[in-house]
Design a protein around this motif. Structure first.
Motif, short mmCIF file in Angstrom:
data_model
loop_
_atom_site.label_atom_id
_atom_site.label_comp_id
_atom_site.label_asym_id
_atom_site.label_seq_id
_atom_site.Cartn_x
_atom_site.Cartn_y
_atom_site.Cartn_z
N ASN A 136 0.86 -1.18 0.00
CA ASN A 136 0.00 0.00 0.00
C ASN A 136 0.90 1.23 0.00
OD1 ASN A 136 -1.72 2.11 0.52
ND2 ASN A 136 -2.95 0.98 2.02
N LYS A 137 1.17 1.77 -1.18
CA LYS A 137 2.09 2.89 -1.32
C LYS A 137 1.56 4.15 -0.64
CE LYS A 137 4.01 1.26 -5.69
NZ LYS A 137 4.20 1.58 -7.11
N GLU A 138 0.24 4.35 -0.70
CA GLU A 138 -0.34 5.54 -0.07
C GLU A 138 -0.09 5.52 1.43
OE1 GLU A 138 -2.17 3.50 -2.10
OE2 GLU A 138 -2.10 4.75 -3.90
N ALA A 139 -0.28 4.35 2.07
CA ALA A 139 -0.04 4.24 3.51
C ALA A 139 1.44 4.47 3.83
CB ALA A 139 -0.49 2.87 4.01
N MET A 140 2.33 3.99 2.97
CA MET A 140 3.77 4.19 3.19
C MET A 140 4.14 5.67 3.09
SD MET A 140 5.53 1.06 1.14
CE MET A 140 4.87 -0.58 1.25
N LEU A 141 3.51 6.40 2.15
CA LEU A 141 3.77 7.83 2.05
C LEU A 141 3.28 8.57 3.29
CD1 LEU A 141 2.95 8.54 -1.70
CD2 LEU A 141 5.19 8.65 -0.60
N ASN A 142 2.20 8.06 3.90
CA ASN A 142 1.67 8.69 5.11
C ASN A 142 2.54 8.41 6.34
OD1 ASN A 142 -0.51 9.82 3.78
ND2 ASN A 142 -1.83 8.06 4.13
#
Length: 175
Positions: A136-142
């Protein structure tokens, strides 16, 4: 059209502000010329396509009619062409070409996938439901600190693009 500079090979570097402005003007002119050429090319492609479309449609209809006739004849003479039902082959050579019968491999067609998944799970047939795991790239960016140092994960930040936007007047058509 904005131009993003990706590489700096073969660059002619302006020597002052005036020459830099001239280069930007030339970029705008070249971009507009490029779009005119692309538009002309697409117009010619459309003209050619329109000219050939009826010819192609006619040939396609003739091919389909001939194919239907050949299939009807071959179906009626299948034993003669391929042998008895229990031993017959699936291909017949007719001098100018071959005809063949092929069984398609089994396949599954599903309509209403959500309802099918729900039914399979309710009936205890979860083995027919695929669970997909992916990062989950979005979660990693967060939460970049939580994944920092993990092999194969690189959080990319601070990348700057250089963009050139030649000025152009917008044209509108009022109806």
């Amino acid at each position: 059209m904005a131009t993003r500079i990706k590489n700096k090979t073969h660059a002619h570097v302006p020597q002052d502000r005036n020459e830099c402005a001239q280069h930007i003007r030339q970029i705008g002119e070249l971009q507009r010329d490029f779009e005119r050429l692309r538009s002309d090319m697409n117009d010619q492609i459309a003209t050619i396509t329109q000219a050939f479309q009826p010819l192609l449609a006619d040939r396609q209809q003739r091919i389909e009619a001939l194919q239907a006739g050949v299939q009807a004849w071959c179906e009626a003479h299948r034993v003669e062409l391929c042998g008895e039902a229990d031993k017959r082959g699936k291909t017949a050579n007719l001098v100018t070409g071959e005809v063949s019968w092929r069984l398609r491999p089994p396949s599954v067609a599903i309509r209403g996938a959500d309802a099918v998944i729900e039914t399979l799970l309710r009936m205890g047939l979860g083995r027919f439901v695929r669970t997909r795991y992916e990062p989950n790239k979005e979660a990693m960016l967060n939460e970049p600190d939580a994944v920092r140092g993990i092999a194969g994960i690189n959080i990319v930040t601070g990348v700057e693009d250089f963009v050139i936007v030649p000025f152009e007047a917008a044209a509108t058509v009022e109806g």
